[in-house]
Design a protein around this motif. Structure first.
Motif, PDB file in Angstrom:
ATOM      1  N   SER A  84      11.259 -23.523  -3.114  1.00  0.00           N
ATOM      2  CA  SER A  84      11.183 -24.938  -3.468  1.00  0.00           C
ATOM      3  C   SER A  84      12.516 -25.654  -3.257  1.00  0.00           C
ATOM      4  CB  SER A  84      10.753 -25.089  -4.927  1.00  0.00           C
ATOM      5  OG  SER A  84      11.805 -24.779  -5.789  1.00  0.00           O
ATOM      6  N   VAL A  85      13.632 -24.887  -3.242  1.00  0.00           N
ATOM      7  CA  VAL A  85      14.945 -25.543  -3.098  1.00  0.00           C
ATOM      8  C   VAL A  85      15.065 -26.242  -1.741  1.00  0.00           C
ATOM      9  CG1 VAL A  85      17.422 -25.178  -3.053  1.00  0.00           C
ATOM     10  CG2 VAL A  85      16.026 -24.005  -4.750  1.00  0.00           C
ATOM     11  N   PRO A  86      14.832 -25.539  -0.608  1.00  0.00           N
ATOM     12  CA  PRO A  86      14.906 -26.269   0.656  1.00  0.00           C
ATOM     13  C   PRO A  86      13.871 -27.386   0.768  1.00  0.00           C
ATOM     14  CG  PRO A  86      14.134 -24.017   1.012  1.00  0.00           C
ATOM     15  CD  PRO A  86      14.636 -24.094  -0.385  1.00  0.00           C
ATOM     16  N   VAL A  87      12.694 -27.197   0.182  1.00  0.00           N
ATOM     17  CA  VAL A  87      11.670 -28.255   0.269  1.00  0.00           C
ATOM     18  C   VAL A  87      12.138 -29.496  -0.481  1.00  0.00           C
ATOM     19  CG1 VAL A  87       9.307 -28.879  -0.274  1.00  0.00           C
ATOM     20  CG2 VAL A  87       9.820 -26.573   0.501  1.00  0.00           C
ATOM     21  N   ALA A  88      12.692 -29.281  -1.697  1.00  0.00           N
ATOM     22  CA  ALA A  88      13.171 -30.426  -2.471  1.00  0.00           C
ATOM     23  C   ALA A  88      14.335 -31.096  -1.762  1.00  0.00           C
ATOM     24  CB  ALA A  88      13.594 -29.967  -3.865  1.00  0.00           C
ATOM     25  N   GLY A  90      14.737 -31.167   1.440  1.00  0.00           N
ATOM     26  CA  GLY A  90      14.143 -31.879   2.571  1.00  0.00           C
ATOM     27  C   GLY A  90      13.581 -33.228   2.155  1.00  0.00           C
ATOM     28  N   ARG A  91      13.033 -33.262   0.943  1.00  0.00           N
ATOM     29  CA  ARG A  91      12.444 -34.524   0.469  1.00  0.00           C
ATOM     30  C   ARG A  91      13.494 -35.607   0.277  1.00  0.00           C
ATOM     31  NH1 ARG A  91       8.388 -36.861  -0.571  1.00  0.00           N
ATOM     32  NH2 ARG A  91       7.587 -36.494  -2.637  1.00  0.00           N
ATOM     33  N   LYS A  92      14.750 -35.162  -0.009  1.00  0.00           N
ATOM     34  CA  LYS A  92      15.821 -36.133  -0.244  1.00  0.00           C
ATOM     35  C   LYS A  92      16.719 -36.284   0.979  1.00  0.00           C
ATOM     36  CE  LYS A  92      17.515 -36.746  -4.144  1.00  0.00           C
ATOM     37  NZ  LYS A  92      17.612 -37.949  -4.974  1.00  0.00           N
ATOM     38  N   SER A  93      16.383 -35.576   2.047  1.00  0.00           N
ATOM     39  CA  SER A  93      17.290 -35.509   3.177  1.00  0.00           C
ATOM     40  C   SER A  93      17.361 -36.853   3.910  1.00  0.00           C
ATOM     41  CB  SER A  93      16.817 -34.405   4.116  1.00  0.00           C
ATOM     42  OG  SER A  93      17.251 -34.644   5.415  1.00  0.00           O
ATOM     43  N   ALA A  94      18.480 -37.059   4.637  1.00  0.00           N
ATOM     44  CA  ALA A  94      18.623 -38.284   5.416  1.00  0.00           C
ATOM     45  C   ALA A  94      17.853 -38.150   6.729  1.00  0.00           C
ATOM     46  CB  ALA A  94      20.100 -38.554   5.691  1.00  0.00           C
ATOM     47  N   ASN A  95      17.607 -36.907   7.120  1.00  0.00           N
ATOM     48  CA  ASN A  95      16.897 -36.636   8.369  1.00  0.00           C
ATOM     49  C   ASN A  95      15.418 -36.943   8.197  1.00  0.00           C
ATOM     50  OD1 ASN A  95      15.647 -35.505  10.537  1.00  0.00           O
ATOM     51  ND2 ASN A  95      16.995 -33.715  10.597  1.00  0.00           N
ATOM     52  N   SER A  96      14.884 -37.832   9.002  1.00  0.00           N
ATOM     53  CA  SER A  96      13.505 -38.254   8.779  1.00  0.00           C
ATOM     54  C   SER A  96      12.526 -37.138   9.140  1.00  0.00           C
ATOM     55  CB  SER A  96      13.197 -39.514   9.565  1.00  0.00           C
ATOM     56  OG  SER A  96      13.308 -39.263  10.940  1.00  0.00           O
ATOM     57  N   LEU A  97      12.914 -36.265  10.086  1.00  0.00           N
ATOM     58  CA  LEU A  97      12.023 -35.144  10.433  1.00  0.00           C
ATOM     59  C   LEU A  97      11.894 -34.200   9.245  1.00  0.00           C
ATOM     60  CD1 LEU A  97      10.409 -33.707  12.698  1.00  0.00           C
ATOM     61  CD2 LEU A  97      12.459 -32.347  13.102  1.00  0.00           C
ATOM     62  N   ALA A  98      13.028 -33.845   8.633  1.00  0.00           N
ATOM     63  CA  ALA A  98      12.989 -32.956   7.461  1.00  0.00           C
ATOM     64  C   ALA A  98      12.209 -33.594   6.328  1.00  0.00           C
ATOM     65  CB  ALA A  98      14.417 -32.636   7.007  1.00  0.00           C
ATOM     66  N   GLY A 100       9.790 -35.865   6.589  1.00  0.00           N
ATOM     67  CA  GLY A 100       8.354 -35.876   6.915  1.00  0.00           C
ATOM     68  C   GLY A 100       7.739 -34.508   6.738  1.00  0.00           C
ATOM     69  N   LEU A 101       8.447 -33.473   7.226  1.00  0.00           N
ATOM     70  CA  LEU A 101       7.908 -32.113   7.140  1.00  0.00           C
ATOM     71  C   LEU A 101       7.719 -31.697   5.686  1.00  0.00           C
ATOM     72  CD1 LEU A 101       9.708 -30.020   9.890  1.00  0.00           C
ATOM     73  CD2 LEU A 101       7.265 -30.518   9.696  1.00  0.00           C
ATOM     74  N   SER A 102       8.767 -31.935   4.873  1.00  0.00           N
ATOM     75  CA  SER A 102       8.648 -31.472   3.481  1.00  0.00           C
ATOM     76  C   SER A 102       7.614 -32.300   2.726  1.00  0.00           C
ATOM     77  CB  SER A 102      10.004 -31.533   2.777  1.00  0.00           C
ATOM     78  OG  SER A 102      10.546 -32.814   2.901  1.00  0.00           O
ATOM     79  N   TYR A 103       7.497 -33.591   3.086  1.00  0.00           N
ATOM     80  CA  TYR A 103       6.472 -34.411   2.434  1.00  0.00           C
ATOM     81  C   TYR A 103       5.075 -33.900   2.797  1.00  0.00           C
ATOM     82  CZ  TYR A 103       3.711 -38.423   1.015  1.00  0.00           C
ATOM     83  OH  TYR A 103       2.772 -39.214   0.418  1.00  0.00           O
ATOM     84  N   GLY A 104       4.894 -33.594   4.089  1.00  0.00           N
ATOM     85  CA  GLY A 104       3.595 -33.066   4.530  1.00  0.00           C
ATOM     86  C   GLY A 104       3.273 -31.748   3.847  1.00  0.00           C
ATOM     87  N   TYR A 105       4.279 -30.889   3.726  1.00  0.00           N
ATOM     88  CA  TYR A 105       4.087 -29.595   3.059  1.00  0.00           C
ATOM     89  C   TYR A 105       3.624 -29.794   1.623  1.00  0.00           C
ATOM     90  CZ  TYR A 105       5.365 -25.152   0.941  1.00  0.00           C
ATOM     91  OH  TYR A 105       5.335 -23.987   0.233  1.00  0.00           O
TER      92      TYR A 105
END
Lengths: 277, 237
Positions: A84-88, A90-98, A100-105
């Protein structure tokens, strides 16, 4: 004006209430009586159908089933916490790809039933047997136990990522700024300043998630893992004795209550420095 | 690719119509459970806030049991337990013969009590969010208890409870998948049959997940509309 004062004659004070039996009290007593009758009925049922042979035969199975359940829940909860740490992040990341991916997950795993996810992994990935064989992973996806752990880990990671994100967001920005002003590094800030405050907020949601996972773990019985529920279904299928289900219900209830009471105690102790006397 | 499209078509070779029937069962079950669970949950929340010790205790016992048991186990307890109880009852009045409980009704009862247990907590916290002045204001206007509830408290309660209730609805929608285990032909069961017969397991289970996602997205649209409907313009809490 005068009619308003004179129109209504002085009223006598209301008579004192005679009985303390309000409607709510009566209803409460009736419902409590029903619960007591249910409890006594179950106790009577368990005592009257007490069968030493049955207990000797299925008791050890229940113990091993309970152990499987506990193992499954603990392993997938811890693995999910790590994931969950990388997913969380990713949700706060500045990178829109990360992002989007974590939001989709998170959206996928929170939006679909755990049962469907488990089936998708255990039965569904069987469609790719040649490919999995080729990369040498078939032994993993062939086994119901590994598939259950994988499905539960992925599922709980999505929920835990949201808990983690919410808990970190609940820490005021001033805390980050103050830590930056003190010249603390990012890692130290998180470990010494943010995490202690965030984890206090997250304790209750985390335990709720653990309880949900424990309750959800009963579905692995459907994909032939013999956890507590699986052993119960097997015992019922063989003995046609309904007390098998009652015992399982009592064990699950005891587990959940233990977790809940334990958390309450832990929270009381952990928050004693911020409680007002 | 074409083969997969054939599998998903609505014709005699495809599974589209069977799966659509499954979607209908799932949606019907969830919709049928909702009013039952909401009413029961509301009654339990009133019991918890009634101020009477015994009433609160009996409501707390209800929530402790149905929030603590796994949903699957609750379903089995209701399904098999009701069957056995009915058989015993029939034997008592001198009738013999097997009796089958309708899986839909059993699913509705089991999911309904679980929903009610969680919903009562949502209602309790919503009641607590309504300031005491609202009750006092209603009393000052001479409203009796029923009018106070209907005209003053409920409109505000809905607004506060809606996010929690929409969450519970999504959980209910997902939990309906469990009734496939007691033989109700819902999404999971129908896609499972299609998967077994066609050997395209991944395709069909992925489709099942997708359908649940679409249902979740559709319901969040509905909830957005309800939320817009019940909110008062310019009102802040």
């Amino acid at each position: 004006m005068t009619t308003a004062f004179n129109g209504i004659a002085a009223q006598p004070a209301p008579a004192p209430q005679k009985s303390r039996m309000s409607k709510a009290r009566v209803l409460g007593l009736i419902l409590l009586a029903i619960w007591t009758a249910c409890a006594l009925g179950i106790v009577y049922f368990l005592v009257s159908s007490w069968n030493p042979e049955l207990v000797a035969r299925y008791g050890p199975n229940y113990a091993s089933g309970l152990w499987v359940t506990v193992k499954l829940v603990v392993i997938s909860f811890i693995a999910g916490a790590i994931l969950s740490v990388p997913v969380a992040m990713g949700r706060k990341s500045a990178n829109s790809l990360a992002r989007g991916l974590s939001y989709g997950y998170v959206y996928f795993f929170r939006g679909t039933p755990l049962l469907a996810q488990t089936f998708l992994i255990y039965y569904g990935l069987g469609s790719f047997r040649p490919q999995l064989d080729a990369i040498g992973l078939w032994w993993f996806f062939r086994d119901a136990w590994y598939c259950a752990i994988l499905a539960f880990t992925l599922n709980t990671a999505a929920y835990q990522a949201e808990i983690l994100r919410g808990a970190i967001a609940s820490v005021p920005r001033g805390q980050w700024e103050a830590a930056a002003a003190l010249g603390l590094s990012r890692w130290i800030t998180i470990r010494k300043v943010i995490a202690p405050q965030a984890m206090l907020v997250a304790l209750r949601p985390y335990v709720n998630e653990l309880i949900l996972l424990l309750k959800g773990s009963a579905i692995v019985a459907i994909i032939t893992v013999f956890d507590l529920m699986g052993e119960t279904r097997r015992a019922y299928a063989r003995s046609f004795d309904f007390q098998t289900y009652i015992w399982a219900a009592l064990i699950y209830l005891a587990l959940v209550e233990l977790l809940r009471i334990g958390t309450e105690k832990a929270e009381q102790r952990l928050t004693r420095h911020i409680r007002r006397a | 690719m074409e083969r997969m499209l054939t599998f998903l078509s609505f014709g005699p070779d495809g599974w589209g119509d069977e799966i659509a029937a499954g979607v209908l069962i799932t949606v019907c079950l969830a919709l049928a459970t909702l009013p039952f669970g909401l009413l029961l949950g509301f009654a339990i929340s009133l019991a918890k806030l009634s101020g009477d010790r015994f009433l609160k205790l009996s409501a707390d016992i209800f929530t402790t049991i149905f929030r603590g048991l796994p949903e699957l186990l609750t379903l089995f307890l209701v399904y098999y337990g009701a069957q056995i109880a009915l058989q015993q009852f029939l034997r008592l009045i001198g009738q013999t013969g097997g009796i089958e409980i309708n899986a839909f009704v059993a699913g509705m009862a089991a999911l309904g009590v679980v929903f009610a247990a969680y919903a009562s907590e949502v209602f309790v916290s919503a009641f607590r969010a309504i300031p005491n002045g609202q009750y006092e204001g209603a009393a000052a206007l001479g409203f009796n208890r029923r009018h106070t509830m209907r005209l003053v408290i409920l409109p505000q309660l809905i607004r506060v409870a809606l996010p929690g209730l929409s969450n519970l609805w999504l959980i209910l929608l997902k939990d309906t998948s469990l009734v496939s285990v007691i033989g109700l032909a819902d999404i999971i069961r129908q896609t499972g049959i299609a998967a077994r017969v066609s050997k395209e397991t991944f395709l069909f289970y992925a489709l099942a997940c997708l359908i649940y996602l679409v249902l979740a997205i559709l319901s969040s649209f509905v909830f957005q509309r309800i939320e817009r409907r019940v909110e008062t313009p310019g009102m802040t809490r």
